[in-house]
Design a protein around this motif. Structure first.
Motif, PDB file in Angstrom:
ATOM      1  N   ALA A  47     -10.190 -13.069 -45.325  1.00 42.64           N
ATOM      2  CA  ALA A  47      -9.867 -13.918 -46.441  1.00 42.64           C
ATOM      3  C   ALA A  47     -11.188 -14.328 -47.118  1.00 42.64           C
ATOM      4  CB  ALA A  47      -9.068 -15.086 -45.978  1.00 42.64           C
ATOM      5  N   HIS A  48     -12.119 -14.511 -46.630  1.00 44.66           N
ATOM      6  CA  HIS A  48     -13.395 -15.245 -47.244  1.00 44.66           C
ATOM      7  C   HIS A  48     -14.428 -14.188 -47.327  1.00 44.66           C
ATOM      8  CE1 HIS A  48     -11.444 -18.773 -47.337  1.00 44.66           C
ATOM      9  NE2 HIS A  48     -11.136 -18.883 -45.837  1.00 44.66           N
ATOM     10  N   GLY A  49     -14.506 -13.000 -46.923  1.00 42.74           N
ATOM     11  CA  GLY A  49     -15.421 -11.921 -47.055  1.00 42.74           C
ATOM     12  C   GLY A  49     -16.883 -12.661 -46.579  1.00 42.74           C
ATOM     13  N   LYS A  50     -16.818 -13.387 -45.474  1.00 46.73           N
ATOM     14  CA  LYS A  50     -18.122 -13.896 -45.070  1.00 46.73           C
ATOM     15  C   LYS A  50     -17.947 -13.439 -43.616  1.00 46.73           C
ATOM     16  CE  LYS A  50     -18.654 -17.401 -48.582  1.00 46.73           C
ATOM     17  NZ  LYS A  50     -18.736 -18.839 -48.703  1.00 46.73           N
ATOM     18  N   LYS A  51     -19.242 -13.621 -42.905  1.00 50.38           N
ATOM     19  CA  LYS A  51     -19.254 -13.620 -41.386  1.00 50.38           C
ATOM     20  C   LYS A  51     -18.899 -14.794 -40.688  1.00 50.38           C
ATOM     21  CE  LYS A  51     -23.848 -14.188 -40.147  1.00 50.38           C
ATOM     22  NZ  LYS A  51     -24.899 -13.815 -39.421  1.00 50.38           N
ATOM     23  N   GLY A  52     -18.228 -14.330 -39.432  1.00 49.06           N
ATOM     24  CA  GLY A  52     -17.989 -15.369 -38.504  1.00 49.06           C
ATOM     25  C   GLY A  52     -18.202 -14.918 -37.103  1.00 49.06           C
ATOM     26  N   SER A  53     -18.062 -15.706 -36.262  1.00 48.76           N
ATOM     27  CA  SER A  53     -18.249 -15.293 -34.719  1.00 48.76           C
ATOM     28  C   SER A  53     -17.511 -16.044 -33.636  1.00 48.76           C
ATOM     29  CB  SER A  53     -19.811 -15.494 -34.356  1.00 48.76           C
ATOM     30  OG  SER A  53     -20.129 -17.101 -34.242  1.00 48.76           O
ATOM     31  N   LEU A  54     -17.160 -15.248 -32.663  1.00 48.95           N
ATOM     32  CA  LEU A  54     -16.629 -16.112 -31.480  1.00 48.95           C
ATOM     33  C   LEU A  54     -17.394 -15.782 -30.311  1.00 48.95           C
ATOM     34  CD1 LEU A  54     -14.006 -17.038 -29.829  1.00 48.95           C
ATOM     35  CD2 LEU A  54     -13.325 -14.539 -29.838  1.00 48.95           C
ATOM     36  N   PRO A  82     -15.537 -18.736 -41.325  1.00 44.74           N
ATOM     37  CA  PRO A  82     -15.799 -19.010 -42.592  1.00 44.74           C
ATOM     38  C   PRO A  82     -14.700 -19.761 -43.219  1.00 44.74           C
ATOM     39  CG  PRO A  82     -15.444 -16.707 -42.384  1.00 44.74           C
ATOM     40  CD  PRO A  82     -15.424 -17.072 -41.164  1.00 44.74           C
ATOM     41  N   LYS A  83     -15.211 -20.539 -44.070  1.00 47.28           N
ATOM     42  CA  LYS A  83     -14.174 -21.500 -44.931  1.00 47.28           C
ATOM     43  C   LYS A  83     -14.342 -21.357 -46.331  1.00 47.28           C
ATOM     44  CE  LYS A  83     -14.552 -25.292 -41.451  1.00 47.28           C
ATOM     45  NZ  LYS A  83     -14.957 -26.851 -41.458  1.00 47.28           N
ATOM     46  N   ALA A  84     -13.326 -21.601 -47.018  1.00 50.22           N
ATOM     47  CA  ALA A  84     -13.462 -21.643 -48.399  1.00 50.22           C
ATOM     48  C   ALA A  84     -14.285 -22.597 -48.678  1.00 50.22           C
ATOM     49  CB  ALA A  84     -12.143 -21.879 -49.066  1.00 50.22           C
ATOM     50  N   LYS A  85     -14.916 -22.485 -49.903  1.00 50.97           N
ATOM     51  CA  LYS A  85     -15.763 -23.365 -50.384  1.00 50.97           C
ATOM     52  C   LYS A  85     -15.161 -24.683 -50.934  1.00 50.97           C
ATOM     53  CE  LYS A  85     -19.562 -23.989 -53.848  1.00 50.97           C
ATOM     54  NZ  LYS A  85     -20.212 -23.526 -54.999  1.00 50.97           N
ATOM     55  N   ALA A  86     -15.502 -25.775 -50.732  1.00 50.46           N
ATOM     56  CA  ALA A  86     -14.735 -27.036 -51.049  1.00 50.46           C
ATOM     57  C   ALA A  86     -14.897 -27.082 -52.500  1.00 50.46           C
ATOM     58  CB  ALA A  86     -15.648 -28.362 -50.386  1.00 50.46           C
ATOM     59  N   ALA A  87     -13.812 -27.536 -53.071  1.00 52.22           N
ATOM     60  CA  ALA A  87     -13.553 -27.768 -54.695  1.00 52.22           C
ATOM     61  C   ALA A  87     -14.449 -29.011 -55.000  1.00 52.22           C
ATOM     62  CB  ALA A  87     -12.094 -28.093 -55.000  1.00 52.22           C
ATOM     63  N   SER A  88     -15.009 -29.089 -56.068  1.00 51.09           N
ATOM     64  CA  SER A  88     -15.979 -29.866 -56.665  1.00 51.09           C
ATOM     65  C   SER A  88     -15.381 -30.279 -58.010  1.00 51.09           C
ATOM     66  CB  SER A  88     -17.371 -29.475 -56.706  1.00 51.09           C
ATOM     67  OG  SER A  88     -17.630 -28.505 -57.483  1.00 51.09           O
ATOM     68  N   ALA A  89     -15.765 -31.616 -58.460  1.00 56.96           N
ATOM     69  CA  ALA A  89     -15.400 -32.069 -59.590  1.00 56.96           C
ATOM     70  C   ALA A  89     -16.732 -32.800 -60.197  1.00 56.96           C
ATOM     71  CB  ALA A  89     -14.243 -33.187 -59.492  1.00 56.96           C
ATOM     72  N   LEU A  90     -17.110 -32.762 -61.527  1.00 60.50           N
ATOM     73  CA  LEU A  90     -18.074 -33.221 -62.233  1.00 60.50           C
ATOM     74  C   LEU A  90     -18.014 -34.959 -62.406  1.00 60.50           C
ATOM     75  CD1 LEU A  90     -19.025 -30.534 -64.771  1.00 60.50           C
ATOM     76  CD2 LEU A  90     -19.798 -30.937 -62.330  1.00 60.50           C
TER      77      LEU A  90
END
Length: 124
Positions: A47-54, A82-90
């Motif tokens: 889903a995130h296209g990033k590496k992970g490990s077990l 990997p997690k989705a990047k947290a949403a941010s607000a200005l």
């Protein structure tokens, strides 16, 4: 006869396969849990296209010294998914050092409070 470093190796029994121990451990519950964790990790990586490990650790604690004494075997796992990047607000920082969404260097569009709307229906 096998030799390694000049040492004669005795006939040794084949070691038990780790996979069979894992499947047998706690009547299969450990294997099932690790399989679920792996499946969830695969979903997150996809889903995130990033590496992970077990990481699986096998802990062995002796109950006492001796050749035929039991040992306690446990499996511990650590999942780094990997997690989705947290949403941010200005936000702007006001003169008091607090975050605000209003730009302190621009005047407000509403110099006075907006009156609340009536819930009464009007005929048009």
């Amino acid at each position: 006869m096998d030799t390694t470093s000049g040492e004669i190796l005795r006939d040794r029994p084949e070691p038990r396969e780790l996979a069979s121990l894992l499947v047998e451990h706690l009547n299969g519950r450990t294997h099932a849990e690790l399989s679920r964790e792996l499946h969830q990790l695969l979903e997150a990586v996809t889903a995130h296209g990033k590496k992970g490990s077990l990481v699986i650790a096998i802990n062995i604690d002796p109950t006492s010294a001796g050749e035929h004494t039991p040992v306690a075997i446990s499996f511990e796992s650590t999942v780094k998914a990997p997690k989705a990047k947290a949403a941010s607000a200005l936000f702007f920082i006001d003169s008091d050092g607090n975050p605000t969404q209003d730009n302190p260097s621009q005047p407000s569009l509403f110099a006075r409070p907006v009156p609340s709307q009536s819930t009464e229906l009007r005929n048009v």
